[in-house]
Design a protein around this motif. Sequence first.
Motif, PDB file in Angstrom:
ATOM      1  N   ALA A  54      22.036  10.119  77.522  1.00 19.63           N
ATOM      2  CA  ALA A  54      22.919   9.525  76.847  1.00 19.63           C
ATOM      3  C   ALA A  54      23.798   8.358  77.415  1.00 19.63           C
ATOM      4  N   ALA A  55      23.543   8.153  78.712  1.00 20.86           N
ATOM      5  CA  ALA A  55      24.354   7.051  79.324  1.00 20.86           C
ATOM      6  C   ALA A  55      23.246   6.004  79.258  1.00 20.86           C
ATOM      7  N   GLU A  56      22.028   6.451  79.247  1.00 23.48           N
ATOM      8  CA  GLU A  56      20.861   5.052  78.844  1.00 23.48           C
ATOM      9  C   GLU A  56      21.018   4.738  77.597  1.00 23.48           C
ATOM     10  N   GLU A  57      21.281   5.567  76.444  1.00 21.71           N
ATOM     11  CA  GLU A  57      21.428   4.997  75.267  1.00 21.71           C
ATOM     12  C   GLU A  57      22.787   4.163  75.229  1.00 21.71           C
ATOM     13  N   GLU A  58      24.047   4.710  75.625  1.00 23.13           N
ATOM     14  CA  GLU A  58      25.042   4.109  75.834  1.00 23.13           C
ATOM     15  C   GLU A  58      24.802   2.655  75.992  1.00 23.13           C
ATOM     16  N   ARG A  59      24.006   2.328  77.396  1.00 16.91           N
ATOM     17  CA  ARG A  59      23.868   1.301  77.988  1.00 16.91           C
ATOM     18  C   ARG A  59      22.931   0.260  77.154  1.00 16.91           C
ATOM     19  N   ARG A  60      22.213   1.037  76.418  1.00 17.97           N
ATOM     20  CA  ARG A  60      21.048   0.086  75.717  1.00 17.97           C
ATOM     21  C   ARG A  60      21.972  -0.344  74.284  1.00 17.97           C
ATOM     22  N   GLU A  61      23.024   0.496  73.727  1.00 17.13           N
ATOM     23  CA  GLU A  61      23.634  -0.018  72.775  1.00 17.13           C
ATOM     24  C   GLU A  61      24.593  -1.202  72.978  1.00 17.13           C
ATOM     25  N   LYS A  62      25.190  -1.049  74.268  1.00 21.92           N
ATOM     26  CA  LYS A  62      26.014  -2.158  74.753  1.00 21.92           C
ATOM     27  C   LYS A  62      25.667  -3.543  74.965  1.00 21.92           C
ATOM     28  N   LEU A  63      24.224  -3.264  75.757  1.00 23.71           N
ATOM     29  CA  LEU A  63      23.274  -4.452  75.791  1.00 23.71           C
ATOM     30  C   LEU A  63      23.110  -5.157  74.616  1.00 23.71           C
ATOM     31  N   ALA A  64      22.761  -4.180  73.690  1.00 23.07           N
ATOM     32  CA  ALA A  64      22.263  -4.859  72.269  1.00 23.07           C
ATOM     33  C   ALA A  64      23.663  -5.708  71.512  1.00 23.07           C
TER      34      ALA A  64
END
Length: 74
Positions: A59-69
């Motif tokens: 979940a943290a990795e997905e949040e990070r990917r969304e934030k970077l995008a």
Amino acid sequence: MSTFIAAFVVLLLFFVLMSVGYFIKHKAVEGSCGGLGALGIEKACDCDDPCDKRKRRMAAEEERREKLAKDRII
């Protein structure tokens, strides 16, 4: 003795450069072979359902990917 000092200085220089790269990119050192991902294995354990710790990490990795995008400039 001068060989030892030269080797120590070179080793110390590599450590300093690697730490500077870590601080700039905020990314850990990785292997070049791809590890288990290169073999098509998504996770290291054989369980069907990931454990809670793995779910939180995913979940943290997905949040990070969304934030970077979202914050992407280019």
